[in-house]
Design a protein around this motif. Structure first.
Motif, PDB file in Angstrom:
ATOM      1  N   LYS A 268      52.194  50.096  46.405  1.00  9.58           N
ATOM      2  CA  LYS A 268      51.407  49.060  47.069  1.00  9.58           C
ATOM      3  C   LYS A 268      52.343  47.994  47.606  1.00  9.58           C
ATOM      4  O   LYS A 268      53.422  47.772  47.072  1.00  9.58           O
ATOM      5  CB  LYS A 268      50.447  48.413  46.065  1.00  9.58           C
ATOM      6  CG  LYS A 268      49.277  49.291  45.670  1.00  9.58           C
ATOM      7  CD  LYS A 268      48.322  48.492  44.797  1.00  9.58           C
ATOM      8  CE  LYS A 268      47.103  49.320  44.454  1.00  9.58           C
ATOM      9  NZ  LYS A 268      46.185  48.582  43.584  1.00  9.58           N
TER      10      LYS A 268
ATOM     11  N   GLU B 292      48.572  43.732  49.042  1.00  7.93           N
ATOM     12  CA  GLU B 292      47.596  44.493  48.255  1.00  7.93           C
ATOM     13  C   GLU B 292      47.700  44.129  46.775  1.00  7.93           C
ATOM     14  O   GLU B 292      46.702  44.077  46.056  1.00  7.93           O
ATOM     15  CB  GLU B 292      47.856  45.997  48.412  1.00  7.93           C
ATOM     16  CG  GLU B 292      47.673  46.526  49.825  1.00  7.93           C
ATOM     17  CD  GLU B 292      48.201  47.949  49.948  1.00  7.93           C
ATOM     18  OE1 GLU B 292      47.393  48.884  49.917  1.00  7.93           O
ATOM     19  OE2 GLU B 292      49.434  48.110  50.081  1.00  7.93           O
TER      20      GLU B 292
ATOM     21  N   ASN C 240      46.388  40.404  46.253  1.00  5.73           N
ATOM     22  CA  ASN C 240      45.068  40.080  46.761  1.00  5.73           C
ATOM     23  C   ASN C 240      43.979  40.735  45.928  1.00  5.73           C
ATOM     24  O   ASN C 240      43.291  41.629  46.379  1.00  5.73           O
ATOM     25  CB  ASN C 240      44.960  40.529  48.225  1.00  5.73           C
ATOM     26  CG  ASN C 240      43.674  40.029  48.861  1.00  5.73           C
ATOM     27  OD1 ASN C 240      43.154  39.004  48.474  1.00  5.73           O
ATOM     28  ND2 ASN C 240      43.165  40.762  49.833  1.00  5.73           N
ATOM     29  N   GLY C 241      43.831  40.322  44.728  1.00  9.03           N
ATOM     30  CA  GLY C 241      42.825  40.904  43.850  1.00  9.03           C
ATOM     31  C   GLY C 241      42.872  40.181  42.522  1.00  9.03           C
ATOM     32  O   GLY C 241      43.714  39.319  42.292  1.00  9.03           O
ATOM     33  N   VAL C 242      41.953  40.550  41.633  1.00  7.02           N
ATOM     34  CA  VAL C 242      41.910  39.879  40.328  1.00  7.02           C
ATOM     35  C   VAL C 242      43.226  40.093  39.576  1.00  7.02           C
ATOM     36  O   VAL C 242      43.715  39.206  38.894  1.00  7.02           O
ATOM     37  CB  VAL C 242      40.731  40.411  39.481  1.00  7.02           C
ATOM     38  CG1 VAL C 242      40.671  39.696  38.147  1.00  7.02           C
ATOM     39  CG2 VAL C 242      39.426  40.249  40.224  1.00  7.02           C
TER      40      VAL C 242
ATOM     41  N   ARG D  48      36.081  39.792  33.875  1.00  7.07           N
ATOM     42  CA  ARG D  48      36.563  40.422  35.099  1.00  7.07           C
ATOM     43  C   ARG D  48      38.054  40.726  35.052  1.00  7.07           C
ATOM     44  O   ARG D  48      38.558  41.467  35.874  1.00  7.07           O
ATOM     45  CB  ARG D  48      36.269  39.507  36.274  1.00  7.07           C
ATOM     46  CG  ARG D  48      36.909  38.152  36.156  1.00  7.07           C
ATOM     47  CD  ARG D  48      36.504  37.286  37.314  1.00  7.07           C
ATOM     48  NE  ARG D  48      36.813  35.898  37.053  1.00  7.07           N
ATOM     49  CZ  ARG D  48      36.596  34.934  37.928  1.00  7.07           C
ATOM     50  NH1 ARG D  48      36.075  35.196  39.080  1.00  7.07           N
ATOM     51  NH2 ARG D  48      36.889  33.687  37.630  1.00  7.07           N
ATOM     52  N   TYR D  49      38.758  40.178  34.107  1.00  4.99           N
ATOM     53  CA  TYR D  49      40.185  40.446  34.033  1.00  4.99           C
ATOM     54  C   TYR D  49      40.486  41.763  33.315  1.00  4.99           C
ATOM     55  O   TYR D  49      41.583  42.286  33.446  1.00  4.99           O
ATOM     56  CB  TYR D  49      40.912  39.330  33.271  1.00  4.99           C
ATOM     57  CG  TYR D  49      40.802  37.979  33.925  1.00  4.99           C
ATOM     58  CD1 TYR D  49      40.066  36.969  33.346  1.00  4.99           C
ATOM     59  CD2 TYR D  49      41.459  37.719  35.122  1.00  4.99           C
ATOM     60  CE1 TYR D  49      39.971  35.726  33.946  1.00  4.99           C
ATOM     61  CE2 TYR D  49      41.359  36.477  35.730  1.00  4.99           C
ATOM     62  CZ  TYR D  49      40.621  35.494  35.128  1.00  4.99           C
ATOM     63  OH  TYR D  49      40.517  34.258  35.721  1.00  4.99           O
TER      64      TYR D  49
ATOM     65  N   ALA E 135      41.356  44.718  35.514  1.00  4.82           N
ATOM     66  CA  ALA E 135      42.612  44.421  36.207  1.00  4.82           C
ATOM     67  C   ALA E 135      43.779  44.502  35.240  1.00  4.82           C
ATOM     68  O   ALA E 135      44.849  45.000  35.570  1.00  4.82           O
ATOM     69  CB  ALA E 135      42.541  43.021  36.824  1.00  4.82           C
TER      70      ALA E 135
ATOM     71  N   ASP F 151      43.049  32.359  47.769  1.00  3.22           N
ATOM     72  CA  ASP F 151      42.604  33.709  47.400  1.00  3.22           C
ATOM     73  C   ASP F 151      42.989  34.067  45.973  1.00  3.22           C
ATOM     74  O   ASP F 151      42.238  34.712  45.256  1.00  3.22           O
ATOM     75  CB  ASP F 151      43.204  34.750  48.352  1.00  3.22           C
ATOM     76  CG  ASP F 151      42.329  34.936  49.586  1.00  3.22           C
ATOM     77  OD1 ASP F 151      42.728  35.692  50.490  1.00  3.22           O
ATOM     78  OD2 ASP F 151      41.260  34.319  49.629  1.00  3.22           O
TER      79      ASP F 151
ATOM     80  N   TYR G  13      40.530  33.256  41.381  1.00  2.00           N
ATOM     81  CA  TYR G  13      40.348  34.016  40.151  1.00  2.00           C
ATOM     82  C   TYR G  13      40.721  33.217  38.922  1.00  2.00           C
ATOM     83  O   TYR G  13      40.608  33.697  37.805  1.00  2.00           O
ATOM     84  CB  TYR G  13      41.184  35.302  40.203  1.00  2.00           C
ATOM     85  CG  TYR G  13      40.697  36.253  41.269  1.00  2.00           C
ATOM     86  CD1 TYR G  13      41.495  36.560  42.362  1.00  2.00           C
ATOM     87  CD2 TYR G  13      39.446  36.825  41.193  1.00  2.00           C
ATOM     88  CE1 TYR G  13      41.045  37.421  43.345  1.00  2.00           C
ATOM     89  CE2 TYR G  13      38.988  37.679  42.167  1.00  2.00           C
ATOM     90  CZ  TYR G  13      39.794  37.982  43.242  1.00  2.00           C
ATOM     91  OH  TYR G  13      39.346  38.833  44.214  1.00  2.00           O
TER      92      TYR G  13
END
Lengths: 281, 270
Positions: free
Chosen positions: A70, A74, A77-79, A134-135, A138, A191, A195
């Motif tokens: 990645k 990428e 950009n996410g949790v 939510r973590y 991830a 962004d 989180y």
């Protein structure tokens, strides 16, 4: 993980330098590095690395999963970016040389261990009341190869060729945190921070509690009668400026954090007393 | 249409970046591209028995005890009606009236506050930088005999300083993690490494201990008020983690000092 699987039991020793490379490859397989990344890190050819990997898997019985590489955008950009960003900050701190020149594998492994261990301890899946949040997913998907990519992207040799996607270090005045983010043009500075938890101002919480007490008809307590005290800013904060919601940016990927020194503390002390220090030269 | 264009540009950039990245990564690196490993007995990369990795995972109970002790003291003082305790909370722990009020009126018992705030890995408080500096100077000027201190002040902070010393001198801390765990400087930590307890304890006990929060009071107050089983609480913990790691780097003022190429940091440079 069986600790007795030392390298002597797996491969013949050919020379002292090669032995270190083999040993390192073995350790890196345990961390989950991909074959290609290990080839780069230990400077061995693919065939030799494949032999080491086969011996490692046979002995440990651990299946390796091949995942596509990645890119920084990428990854961050996410949790999961929450964890990778922490790791990058720690990597920069523990890096022993110039971040833009060389990769520091020791700093990378230390940063990886500190963040994964910390979050694993906080989760402690054995406890019944540990919440699923939510973590969790991830955290379960954390891949050290993504950290490798981010650390590589801090290097000047990559950024000089293509700086459209890379890793930047920034300071968020609003959240009082140093964090890593992608340099992609459309990557919003918030962004990653979305989180993170958004704390409510302590003053607002106090007012809510006071209102609740007033509604219950409680009398004013000793706190309100105590002498006024200047609110002391914690170590990581800057003077409050609630009207300024724009984050202070450090749009550079190349810096090295050194261990705390007297000079650094003195600078911090002088800026504590000077509300405008952050905007001055 | 615009969104599709952006997505395709992003893919294009990503593809181009990958080609660059692979080209650099898939070629054997030069001698200066990767820093050499640490000595065999300290290196994580050569840790074939995974002993050092496991030592990182080993919880330092002293930090958990320290945290519990400090927050317990704060909780007790906040619930004490004696106005003089306010002075102690302000001077010893650098807490504002607002946070003291929240701790006092949050409606949670001491155990719940521990659950919300105690961290077994990173201390929420650090020794105030001014105190660290003054003690460093004090030791540099030489150790001299001090007048006997009162029994009360000896007992109050004796355990505190001994705990700090134990954490700094932990033989299994191969990487100097006491700095990030306690928020102290290397020069300050040298006090506990260079001198014996008989030498440093009288000086430390005679000093005016002052602790400072390493994260913002907003985060602490929010964590106290949140349900410790809620997702919001877990998110606030991440914010606290970030702030502790960031305060370890002393924030933007010192960050500006340490940046390698100041000409490229844009608006920060004047």
């Amino acid at each position: 993980m069986a600790n007795s699987n030392t390298l002597e039991n797996l491969l013949p020793i050919r020379s002292s330098d090669r032995n270190y490379a083999y040993q390192m490859a073995y350790v890196l397989f345990d961390y989950g590095f991909s074959d290609n990344n290990i080839c780069y890190l230990v400077n061995l050819d693919h065939r030799t690395v494949a032999k080491i990997k086969k011996a490692y898997i046979n002995r440990v019985g651990k299946k390796s999963s091949r995942k596509a590489t990645k890119m920084p955008y990428e990854i961050l950009n996410g949790v999961g970016g929450v964890f990778y960003a922490q790791m990058v900050v720690l990597y920069c701190h523990y890096h022993r040389g110039k971040i833009d020149d060389a990769l520091d594998l020791e700093a990378m492994l230390l940063a990886w261990n500190l963040v994964t261990i910390r979050n694993r301890c906080l989760r402690n899946k054995d406890e019944k009341d540990t919440p699923v949040d939510r973590y969790d997913n991830a955290f379960a998907d954390l891949n050290i190869n993504n950290l490798f990519t981010l650390c590589m992207s801090l290097r000047h040799s990559i950024r000089a060729i293509n700086d459209s996607d890379g890793c930047l270090i920034e300071y968020s005045k609003k959240r009082q945190v140093i964090y890593a983010r992608s340099s992609m043009v459309d990557f919003d500075e918030a962004d990653l921070l979305k989180y993170l938890g958004k704390p409510t101002s302590v003053l607002k919480i106090k007012e809510q509690l006071k209102k609740a007490e007033k509604d219950r008809g409680m009398t004013t307590d000793v706190i309100n009668n105590s002498r006024p005290h200047r609110k002391v800013a914690p170590l990581c904060s800057q003077p409050e400026n609630t009207s300024d919601t724009k984050n202070e940016m450090v749009p550079v990927s190349l810096f090295k954090l050194q261990p705390l020194t007297i000079q650094a503390i003195q600078t911090e002390l002088s800026s504590e007393n000077d509300p405008d220090a952050f905007t001055k030269k | 249409m615009a969104a599709n264009t952006l997505k395709s540009v992003k893919d294009l950039v990503s593809e181009e970046y990958k080609n660059v990245f692979y080209k650099i990564r898939d070629v054997k690196h030069g001698p200066d591209e990767i820093l050499p490993c640490l000595k065999h007995n300290a290196s994580l990369a050569l840790d074939d028995k995974l002993e050092r990795k496991e030592s990182l995972a080993k919880l330092n109970r002293s930090i958990g005890d320290l945290e519990t002790d400090i927050w317990g003291k704060i909780y007790s003082l906040c619930h004490n009606d004696d106005p003089q305790t306010m002075t102690c909370l302000h001077e010893k722990f650098s807490l504002s009236n607002d946070l003291i009020y929240v701790i006092r009126h949050c409606g949670k018992n001491q155990q719940d506050v521990y659950k919300s705030l105690v961290d077994p890995l990173l201390s929420s408080f650090c020794i105030a930088p001014k105190l660290q500096l003054s003690l460093i100077d004090r030791f540099k000027s030489g150790i001299k005999a001090l007048p006997n201190t009162g029994a009360a002040s000896v007992s109050t902070f004796f355990y505190f300083w001994m705990t700090i010393a134990n954490i700094v001198n932990d033989t299994e801390d191969y990487y100097g993690l006491y700095r990030i765990r306690l928020g102290i400087s290397e020069e300050f930590a040298m006090i506990f490494k260079k001198y014996t307890p008989a030498e440093y304890m009288p000086i430390l006990l005679a000093s005016d201990v002052c602790l400072k929060l390493r994260c913002s009071e907003d985060v602490i107050a929010s964590m106290i008020m949140a349900d410790s089983n809620s997702p919001e609480y877990m998110a606030l913990r991440q914010t606290r983690n970030y702030q502790l790691f960031s305060s370890h780097a002393l924030g933007p003022a010192s960050l500006r000092q340490k940046i390698a190429h100041p000409e490229s940091i844009g608006s920060l440079v004047r």
